[in-house]
Design a protein around this motif. Sequence first.
Motif, PDB file in Angstrom:
ATOM      1  N   SER A 103       7.941  34.662   7.782  1.00 20.65           N
ATOM      2  CA  SER A 103       8.210  33.257   8.097  1.00 20.65           C
ATOM      3  C   SER A 103       9.418  32.731   7.310  1.00 20.65           C
ATOM      4  N   ARG A 106      12.643  34.160   8.973  1.00 18.71           N
ATOM      5  CA  ARG A 106      12.944  33.423  10.215  1.00 18.71           C
ATOM      6  C   ARG A 106      13.533  32.056   9.897  1.00 18.71           C
ATOM      7  N   ARG A 107      12.968  31.411   8.912  1.00 16.37           N
ATOM      8  CA  ARG A 107      13.449  30.073   8.531  1.00 16.37           C
ATOM      9  C   ARG A 107      14.897  30.131   8.028  1.00 16.37           C
ATOM     10  N   THR A 128       3.784  39.102   5.196  1.00 17.60           N
ATOM     11  CA  THR A 128       3.554  37.764   5.747  1.00 17.60           C
ATOM     12  C   THR A 128       3.052  36.823   4.661  1.00 17.60           C
ATOM     13  N   GLU A 130       1.259  32.977   4.462  1.00 14.18           N
ATOM     14  CA  GLU A 130       0.686  31.846   5.204  1.00 14.18           C
ATOM     15  C   GLU A 130       0.068  30.869   4.234  1.00 14.18           C
TER      16      GLU A 130
END
Length: 239
Positions: A103, A106-107, A128, A130
């Motif tokens: 994440s 991607r950001r 990952t 979260e």
Amino acid sequence: MAQNPKPVIFCDFDGTITEIDVTDQILSELAHPSWREVEQEWVRGTIGSRECLERQMALVKASERELNALVDAIPVDSSFAGFYDFVEKRGIPFFILSDGFHSVIRRVLRKAGLGGPLASGRRVFASTLEWDAGFLRIQFPFANPGCRHGCATCKLALMKKLESRRWKIFIGDGLSDRFAAERADLVYAKGHLLAYCRDRGLKARPFENFTEVQEDLEKRFAPRPARRRLTSRRVLAAS
Ligand SMILES: [Mg+2]
Ligand SMILES: [Zn+2]
């Protein structure tokens, strides 16, 4: 490049596409200072990058907002977007292999104006992260149980699995890249990876930014000029 084989590019993210290592930045800004002791265990080879990251990220105390603000300030190599455009136009498969977080990657890429399969994450293989009721949850979907190095993301296993018949180009900067770099057909290296390759007599082309990688690949992919044309040009130049 012998026989002009079809290439594939595997690329590290932190310190390679970004100018600084995002995880190191998260740790130095938001974790208890004892993360550095865990880092030393990893540098000495006592633990793998998976255990290292697991223990270090458990030392992070931050809100989602704080973490996002830090990630949004991460600078990307300004030549990367142009390089990625070149790779897409040449139809060369391009994968990001990273111990860092999906994440977050991607950001950073979206913030740098990159779209397509890269920013959508389809070509990104990483750990990952979260948020779960205000707590960080870290997972390692690409750790390989058979890997003796204890990688968070087993870059070597992914490199063998993805586009396995192609000629493998690896681009990276860190110690977590070393096992994949040892098995690639062509390595572009900087930082600790370059030092590692030099120490072990592994062939690696030094690079500072993606413009240099692109120029080198363009030379390798350039169609050989026909002999006759070269000769006539030389004749013209001489006359
Ligand atoms: Mg790196
Ligand atoms: Zn591994």
